[in-house]
Design an enzyme around this catalytic site. Structure first.
Site, PDB file in Angstrom:
ATOM      1  N   SER A  80       0.805  -1.243   0.000  1.00  0.00           N
ATOM      2  CA  SER A  80       0.000   0.000   0.000  1.00  0.00           C
ATOM      3  C   SER A  80       0.827   1.277   0.000  1.00  0.00           C
ATOM      4  O   SER A  80       0.274   2.369  -0.198  1.00  0.00           O
ATOM      5  CB  SER A  80      -0.919   0.025   1.216  1.00  0.00           C
ATOM      6  N   LYS A  83       0.357   3.526  -2.835  1.00  0.00           N
ATOM      7  CA  LYS A  83      -0.870   4.317  -3.056  1.00  0.00           C
ATOM      8  C   LYS A  83      -0.652   5.843  -3.108  1.00  0.00           C
ATOM      9  O   LYS A  83      -1.166   6.507  -4.019  1.00  0.00           O
ATOM     10  CB  LYS A  83      -1.918   3.955  -1.999  1.00  0.00           C
ATOM     11  N   TYR A 205      -3.371  -2.630 -10.299  1.00  0.00           N
ATOM     12  CA  TYR A 205      -3.314  -2.391  -8.845  1.00  0.00           C
ATOM     13  C   TYR A 205      -2.464  -3.467  -8.152  1.00  0.00           C
ATOM     14  O   TYR A 205      -1.595  -3.157  -7.326  1.00  0.00           O
ATOM     15  CB  TYR A 205      -4.743  -2.358  -8.273  1.00  0.00           C
ATOM     16  N   TYR A 257      -4.835   4.224   8.084  1.00  0.00           N
ATOM     17  CA  TYR A 257      -6.172   3.592   8.184  1.00  0.00           C
ATOM     18  C   TYR A 257      -6.839   3.907   9.515  1.00  0.00           C
ATOM     19  O   TYR A 257      -6.834   5.048   9.968  1.00  0.00           O
ATOM     20  CB  TYR A 257      -6.075   2.078   7.947  1.00  0.00           C
ATOM     21  N   VAL A 275       1.253  -3.782   3.948  1.00  0.00           N
ATOM     22  CA  VAL A 275       1.137  -5.037   4.703  1.00  0.00           C
ATOM     23  C   VAL A 275       2.394  -5.906   4.638  1.00  0.00           C
ATOM     24  O   VAL A 275       2.522  -6.869   5.386  1.00  0.00           O
ATOM     25  CB  VAL A 275      -0.067  -5.906   4.249  1.00  0.00           C
TER      26      VAL A 275
HETATM   27  O1  DON Z   1      -4.885  -4.678  -1.484  1.00  0.00           O
HETATM   28  C1  DON Z   1      -4.118  -5.436  -0.909  1.00  0.00           C
HETATM   29  O2  DON Z   1      -4.564  -6.348  -0.278  1.00  0.00           O
HETATM   30  C2  DON Z   1      -2.610  -5.299  -0.893  1.00  0.00           C
HETATM   31  N1  DON Z   1      -2.065  -5.555  -2.139  1.00  0.00           N
HETATM   32  C3  DON Z   1      -2.189  -3.974  -0.369  1.00  0.00           C
HETATM   33  C4  DON Z   1      -2.615  -3.882   0.984  1.00  0.00           C
HETATM   34  C5  DON Z   1      -1.786  -3.082   1.905  1.00  0.00           C
HETATM   35  O3  DON Z   1      -0.597  -2.978   1.876  1.00  0.00           O
HETATM   36  C6  DON Z   1      -2.602  -2.475   2.964  1.00  0.00           C
HETATM   37  N2  DON Z   1      -1.851  -1.707   3.886  1.00  0.00           N
HETATM   38  N3  DON Z   1      -1.526  -1.846   4.984  1.00  0.00           N
END
Ligand code: DON
Length: 625
Positions: A80, A83, A205, A257, A275
């Site tokens: 993320s 983003k 994405y 978040y 993540v």
């Molecule tokens: O959308 C997802 O599940 C992951 N590719 C990105 C999520 C992410 O890193 C959320 N952040 N903490």
């Protein structure tokens, strides 16, 4: 494992004895290594395979210095943290209004993958949650999917300052398991929040989340945001400053978040987590931070990452709301022209007039950054000085920034002073530096507002002095005859005639070098018409020269030749057409056999002149201290 590379521009432990930041990071790393809790994300199976003990901290400055400790070169997927940069790309290519149609800026207070959409405005809430990021991914330009992928990789590569690639295993794993994201994308298609094929948008994405980076890469990317959108290593401009502000704003309110509020309270830095266990944080104008430690908490934020940022924020007082602004320091000093004169050498009569009239000229030296608060301070002092002056010179030499509000206020000040008895004079606003827009705004108003600009305070002061002298009916014009020259004061008419017999009239055109530093000193000169500049080499600055004085009619130059006959210590350059008299030092010495009083008078005039200059220089030093 505390792995630190010693590469240029990168500070590692032991690189030098003086390494306060590096030493602190090493201690911090050792301390936070004891922190346990959380576990690596495994909802994307490939992410679950990571070594949970990996731990790196990197700080990159806006000058491209990278401090790093721990596992800072181990690749991991950006997740993320991609983003905010994709959001920046959208802003840069479509502008704010169009991007705001696609995605809002409201925090959700919910998890990153929550299925909540702003149904009133028909857009996802913000670009940091998955829904918003998917909507933003749709904005990547390119006619084909391959082009869009290439553009996306180019974006991240330019941000990191090196070529980045996709971790195909993580991408495949996300693609295979990302059903929740698929649900979000189809819901958005249903309400036309996105319009293209959701599988294509998701493909991009998932790929953007699967770009491989290192802790040092992310510190540089964060530092790019700290550095107004310009990569501090490559100096490439990636985002406009106005969009960097937008990116940081949403990072601040939504980047962490459902932990965003507490993060803002405790740490107080715009940030973004991924993540994979990474967090970036940005201190605008100073640094970008990245921490990588895979175990994450239930909100999806790296446990050690949070701890490190809390520690750094409190250790170095980096909370965004710490106030370090000192608007009062904008005024360096102010003084008046009766005490500090320009570098123009003046005759005794001129000096007398300036000592009496000089109070009418005030010089106000500004310094630092001009923004609303500091400009208000500066202009308030300007208005006080204007009440008791005929000329106020504002010297911007030490000002390194003037924002739009400063520009508007300075122009308003010029406008409101236009009708008054006080003339506003600006100095040192270079038209090719950070104040170029200010100088142009002032130039636009030059005629109407009677504002004058000079290349430096000295030139401005010289002009103001000339105005005062002219006002006192003092003629700056031509000095032709020997008795009018200060150096020959006290010679009898006969002695004057003797001096006249050895005088050679000389004419120089504008720009001519009348004497050059290092030349043999055989002549000295008496200036009859025009002015000359005395220039010296600036030590250690190549060919750069500095004007240390200018000389006008009635004064002499090169007279040191009378004392030591050595080499010239400066260049003398004609500022305009110059008429002067050259006197041979040898001829003068020969004359003194028969007329000893000539030399005695000249030397005692010279000594008086030098001691006056010294006395005045001391006075100036005490005023300028
Ligand atoms: O959308 C997802 O599940 C992951 N590719 C990105 C999520 C992410 O890193 C959320 N952040 N903490």
């Amino acid at each position: 494992m505390n792995k630190v590379d010693l590469v240029p521009g990168r500070s590692g432990a032991g690189l030098s004895a003086l390494a306060p930041i590096q030493d602190y990071l090493a201690e911090l790393h050792a301390g936070v290594s004891q922190v346990t809790g959380g576990s690596p994300a495994d909802y994307i199976p490939e992410l679950g395979k990571v070594d949970p003990a990996l731990f790196g901290i990197s700080i990159a400055t806006v000058n491209g210095q990278v401090y790093a400790v721990g596992d800072v070169d181990v690749p991991f997927t950006i997740q993320s943290v991609s983003k905010p940069f994709m959001y920046g790309y959208a802003l840069q290519h479509y502008g704010r209004l169009r991007v705001l149609e696609q995605v809002g800026v409201e925090p959700t207070g919910e998890a990153f993958n929550s299925i909540v959409l702003d149904e009133v405005l028909n857009r996802p809430f913000n670009p940091m949650v998955n829904a918003g990021a998917i909507a933003v991914a749709e904005m990547m330009q390119g006619d084909t999917q391959a082009e869009r992928i290439a553009n996306m990789l180019d974006l991240f590569s330019s941000l990191a300052g090196r070529k980045l690639d996709i971790d195909e295993a993580v991408f495949a794993s996300e693609l295979a398991t990302g059903h929740r994201n698929r649900a979000i994308a189809y819901m958005m298609l249903n309400t036309a929040m996105i319009e293209r094929d959701p599988n294509e948008v998701l493909d991009l994405y998932f790929r953007q989340c699967s770009v491989d980076v290192t802790c040092c890469d992310l510190a540089i990317m964060a530092a790019t945001l700290a550095n107004d959108g310009r990569n501090p290593l490559t100096h490439k401009a990636i985002f406009d400053t106005q969009y960097v502000r937008d990116i940081l704003t949403v990072m601040n309110s939504c980047g962490m978040y459902d932990y965003a509020g507490e993060w803002a309270y405790e740490v107080g830095m715009p940030a973004k987590s991924g993540v994979s266990g990474c967090i970036i944080a940005v201190i605008p104008g100073q640094i970008g931070i990245c921490v990588y430690a895979p175990p994450i908490d239930k909100q999806g934020n790296s446990v050690r990452g949070i701890r490190v940022c809390q520690e750094i924020s409190s250790e170095f007082e980096l909370h965004a709301f710490n106030n370090r602004t000192n608007v009062r320091s904008v005024i360096r000093r102010d003084y008046r022209a009766n005490l500090v004169r320009s570098n123009r050498l003046r005759t005794p009569e001129e000096r007398k007039i300036l000592a009496e009239e000089g109070r009418k000229v005030a010089v106000l030296e500004a310094q630092g950054a001009l923004f609303f608060g500091s400009t208000e301070q500066l202009l308030r002092r300007l208005s006080e000085l204007a009440a008791t002056s005929r000329y106020v010179i504002v010297d911007f030499k030490r000002v390194h920034l003037a924002d739009t509000s400063a520009r508007k206020l300075v122009v308003r000040a010029a406008q409101s002073m236009a009708g008054s008895k006080t003339a506003l004079v600006f100095a040192s606003i270079a038209d090719d530096g950070p104040l170029d827009r200010l100088t142009r705004s002032l130039a636009e108003h030059e005629q109407v507002n009677r504002v004058r600009q000079f290349r430096d305070a000295d030139a401005a002061l010289e002009w103001c002095e000339d105005q005062l002298l002219a006002g006192a009916n003092h003629r700056l014009g031509t000095k032709f005859s020997v008795p009018q020259i200060n150096l020959f004061k006290g010679l009898s008419p006969d002695e004057c005639r003797v001096v006249e017999s050895i005088i050679k009239p000389l004419v120089f055109e504008k720009g001519d070098v009348i004497m050059r530093e290092g030349d043999e000193a055989k002549l000295f000169f008496v200036l009859a018409r025009g002015t000359v500049s005395v220039e010296i080499k600036v030590h250690g600055k190549g060919d750069r020269r500095k004007r240390v004085a200018s000389i006008g009619p009635g004064l002499t130059f090169g007279e040191m030749a009378l004392l030591d006959g050595g080499k010239r210590s400066a260049d003398i350059i004609a500022n305009d057409r110059v008429v002067c008299y050259g006197l041979g030092v040898e001829a003068l010495h020969e004359l003194s056999g028969a007329h000893p009083n000539i030399m005695i008078t000249i030397l005692s005039n010279l000594t008086r002149e030098f001691s006056e200059r010294l006395r005045h220089a001391n006075e100036e030093i005490s005023v300028l201290e």
